[in-house]
Design a protein around this motif. Sequence first.
Motif, PDB file in Angstrom:
ATOM      1  N   GLN A   1       0.835  -1.203   0.000  1.00 11.87           N
ATOM      2  CA  GLN A   1       0.000   0.000   0.000  1.00 11.87           C
ATOM      3  C   GLN A   1       0.868   1.250   0.000  1.00 11.87           C
ATOM      4  OE1 GLN A   1      -2.699  -0.277   3.366  1.00 11.87           O
ATOM      5  NE2 GLN A   1      -4.290  -1.157   2.063  1.00 11.87           N
ATOM      6  N   ALA A   2       0.333   2.298  -0.548  1.00  8.71           N
ATOM      7  CA  ALA A   2       1.048   3.573  -0.548  1.00  8.71           C
ATOM      8  C   ALA A   2       1.401   3.963   0.883  1.00  8.71           C
ATOM      9  CB  ALA A   2       0.191   4.657  -1.198  1.00  8.71           C
ATOM     10  N   GLY A   3       2.634   4.441   1.051  1.00  8.33           N
ATOM     11  CA  GLY A   3       3.123   4.792   2.368  1.00  8.33           C
ATOM     12  C   GLY A   3       3.838   3.667   3.079  1.00  8.33           C
ATOM     13  N   GLY A   4       3.735   2.478   2.534  1.00  9.32           N
ATOM     14  CA  GLY A   4       4.355   1.312   3.147  1.00  9.32           C
ATOM     15  C   GLY A   4       5.798   1.120   2.720  1.00  9.32           C
ATOM     16  N   SER A   5       6.353  -0.041   3.079  1.00  7.48           N
ATOM     17  CA  SER A   5       7.757  -0.335   2.809  1.00  7.48           C
ATOM     18  C   SER A   5       7.896  -1.708   2.175  1.00  7.48           C
ATOM     19  CB  SER A   5       8.581  -0.302   4.103  1.00  7.48           C
ATOM     20  OG  SER A   5       8.547   0.990   4.690  1.00  7.48           O
ATOM     21  N   LEU A   6       9.001  -1.864   1.463  1.00  8.98           N
ATOM     22  CA  LEU A   6       9.320  -3.127   0.811  1.00  8.98           C
ATOM     23  C   LEU A   6      10.832  -3.187   0.669  1.00  8.98           C
ATOM     24  CD1 LEU A   6       7.351  -5.299  -0.341  1.00  8.98           C
ATOM     25  CD2 LEU A   6       7.755  -4.313  -2.601  1.00  8.98           C
ATOM     26  N   ARG A   7      11.409  -4.388   0.780  1.00  4.07           N
ATOM     27  CA  ARG A   7      12.845  -4.529   0.569  1.00  4.07           C
ATOM     28  C   ARG A   7      13.107  -5.540  -0.542  1.00  4.07           C
ATOM     29  NH1 ARG A   7      17.864  -6.474   4.449  1.00  4.07           N
ATOM     30  NH2 ARG A   7      16.982  -8.538   4.021  1.00  4.07           N
ATOM     31  N   LEU A   8      13.827  -5.088  -1.530  1.00  6.15           N
ATOM     32  CA  LEU A   8      14.232  -5.959  -2.621  1.00  6.15           C
ATOM     33  C   LEU A   8      15.652  -6.469  -2.359  1.00  6.15           C
ATOM     34  CD1 LEU A   8      13.013  -3.878  -5.704  1.00  6.15           C
ATOM     35  CD2 LEU A   8      11.721  -5.457  -4.257  1.00  6.15           C
ATOM     36  N   SER A   9      15.900  -7.694  -2.803  1.00  7.40           N
ATOM     37  CA  SER A   9      17.228  -8.288  -2.684  1.00  7.40           C
ATOM     38  C   SER A   9      17.701  -8.736  -4.053  1.00  7.40           C
ATOM     39  CB  SER A   9      17.209  -9.492  -1.744  1.00  7.40           C
ATOM     40  OG  SER A   9      16.781  -9.142  -0.451  1.00  7.40           O
ATOM     41  N   CYS A  10      19.008  -8.712  -4.229  1.00 11.86           N
ATOM     42  CA  CYS A  10      19.605  -9.187  -5.474  1.00 11.86           C
ATOM     43  C   CYS A  10      20.866  -9.959  -5.123  1.00 11.86           C
ATOM     44  CB  CYS A  10      19.923  -8.025  -6.401  1.00 11.86           C
ATOM     45  SG  CYS A  10      20.821  -8.494  -7.898  1.00 11.86           S
ATOM     46  N   ALA A  11      20.846 -11.243  -5.384  1.00 15.65           N
ATOM     47  CA  ALA A  11      21.994 -12.096  -5.096  1.00 15.65           C
ATOM     48  C   ALA A  11      22.802 -12.321  -6.363  1.00 15.65           C
ATOM     49  CB  ALA A  11      21.527 -13.426  -4.519  1.00 15.65           C
ATOM     50  N   ALA A  12      24.098 -12.084  -6.266  1.00 13.88           N
ATOM     51  CA  ALA A  12      24.994 -12.258  -7.406  1.00 13.88           C
ATOM     52  C   ALA A  12      25.815 -13.530  -7.235  1.00 13.88           C
ATOM     53  CB  ALA A  12      25.922 -11.058  -7.536  1.00 13.88           C
ATOM     54  N   SER A  13      26.049 -14.212  -8.344  1.00 16.39           N
ATOM     55  CA  SER A  13      26.895 -15.397  -8.327  1.00 16.39           C
ATOM     56  C   SER A  13      27.701 -15.441  -9.610  1.00 16.39           C
ATOM     57  CB  SER A  13      26.044 -16.669  -8.165  1.00 16.39           C
ATOM     58  OG  SER A  13      25.133 -16.795  -9.241  1.00 16.39           O
ATOM     59  N   GLY A  14      28.706 -16.297  -9.618  1.00 16.24           N
ATOM     60  CA  GLY A  14      29.566 -16.395 -10.785  1.00 16.24           C
ATOM     61  C   GLY A  14      30.813 -15.551 -10.606  1.00 16.24           C
ATOM     62  N   ARG A  15      31.206 -14.831 -11.643  1.00 20.56           N
ATOM     63  CA  ARG A  15      32.433 -14.036 -11.650  1.00 20.56           C
ATOM     64  C   ARG A  15      32.224 -12.703 -10.945  1.00 20.56           C
ATOM     65  NH1 ARG A  15      36.176 -15.765 -15.547  1.00 20.56           N
ATOM     66  NH2 ARG A  15      36.855 -13.619 -15.963  1.00 20.56           N
ATOM     67  N   THR A  16      31.873 -12.767  -9.666  1.00 19.12           N
ATOM     68  CA  THR A  16      31.545 -11.539  -8.932  1.00 19.12           C
ATOM     69  C   THR A  16      32.757 -10.648  -8.700  1.00 19.12           C
ATOM     70  OG1 THR A  16      31.777 -12.741  -6.855  1.00 19.12           O
ATOM     71  CG2 THR A  16      29.556 -12.576  -7.777  1.00 19.12           C
ATOM     72  N   PHE A  17      33.945 -11.210  -8.853  1.00 15.40           N
ATOM     73  CA  PHE A  17      35.152 -10.402  -8.666  1.00 15.40           C
ATOM     74  C   PHE A  17      35.263  -9.330  -9.737  1.00 15.40           C
ATOM     75  CE2 PHE A  17      37.384 -12.174 -12.233  1.00 15.40           C
ATOM     76  CZ  PHE A  17      36.942 -13.487 -12.329  1.00 15.40           C
ATOM     77  N   SER A  18      34.521  -9.495 -10.826  1.00 16.12           N
ATOM     78  CA  SER A  18      34.560  -8.509 -11.913  1.00 16.12           C
ATOM     79  C   SER A  18      33.610  -7.337 -11.687  1.00 16.12           C
ATOM     80  CB  SER A  18      34.213  -9.188 -13.243  1.00 16.12           C
ATOM     81  OG  SER A  18      32.857  -9.620 -13.240  1.00 16.12           O
ATOM     82  N   ILE A  19      32.825  -7.395 -10.625  1.00 16.51           N
ATOM     83  CA  ILE A  19      31.824  -6.371 -10.373  1.00 16.51           C
ATOM     84  C   ILE A  19      32.422  -5.216  -9.579  1.00 16.51           C
ATOM     85  CG2 ILE A  19      29.616  -5.847  -9.298  1.00 16.51           C
ATOM     86  CD1 ILE A  19      28.884  -8.790  -9.618  1.00 16.51           C
ATOM     87  N   ASN A  20      32.223  -4.001 -10.072  1.00 19.80           N
ATOM     88  CA  ASN A  20      32.601  -2.809  -9.319  1.00 19.80           C
ATOM     89  C   ASN A  20      31.386  -2.018  -8.853  1.00 19.80           C
ATOM     90  OD1 ASN A  20      35.422  -3.102  -9.474  1.00 19.80           O
ATOM     91  ND2 ASN A  20      35.414  -2.288 -11.543  1.00 19.80           N
ATOM     92  N   ALA A  21      30.240  -2.267  -9.483  1.00 17.00           N
ATOM     93  CA  ALA A  21      29.044  -1.511  -9.150  1.00 17.00           C
ATOM     94  C   ALA A  21      27.811  -2.377  -9.293  1.00 17.00           C
ATOM     95  CB  ALA A  21      28.916  -0.296 -10.057  1.00 17.00           C
ATOM     96  N   MET A  22      26.839  -2.111  -8.415  1.00 19.06           N
ATOM     97  CA  MET A  22      25.533  -2.750  -8.507  1.00 19.06           C
ATOM     98  C   MET A  22      24.491  -1.640  -8.583  1.00 19.06           C
ATOM     99  SD  MET A  22      25.973  -6.083  -8.320  1.00 19.06           S
ATOM    100  CE  MET A  22      24.405  -6.747  -7.763  1.00 19.06           C
ATOM    101  N   GLY A  23      23.499  -1.865  -9.406  1.00 14.89           N
ATOM    102  CA  GLY A  23      22.480  -0.837  -9.553  1.00 14.89           C
ATOM    103  C   GLY A  23      21.081  -1.414  -9.567  1.00 14.89           C
TER     104      GLY A  23
END
Length: 123
Positions: free
Chosen positions: A13-35
């Motif tokens: 509902q409007a005014g409420g809260s929610l949390r999204l998650s994003c799990a990364a796997s694989g060649r994560t050492f190549s990641i400098n940024a998440m968006g």
Amino acid sequence: QVRLVESGGGLVQAGGSLRLSCAASGRTFSINAMGWFRQAPGKERDFVAADSWSGGVTRYADSVKGRFTISRDNAKNTVYLQMNSVKPEDTAVYYCAAGGIEGAMQSRQYNYWGQGTQVTVSS
């Protein structure tokens, strides 16, 4: 290759809260940024928030500043988007992205994308 899996979307509902998650796997050492990006029906994919893997650079779209917070857990290779005080105009499919440029705010600067998770805000 890097695989991204989002979770946490749903109806809120409007005014409420929610949390999204994003799990990364694989060649994560190549990641400098998440968006996080979002795309509403009939509209382009828009930037929401970005965080560098090192924690030095954080960016937010003006429309979510003060309401959304991006964070990460490096040990779990997971990035989160805490969404507070949500509005009906926040309704969209939310996509997690990973790339090599810290502070990147354009979708073309990201190399890997998740499948998306639907967020619907009811008034």
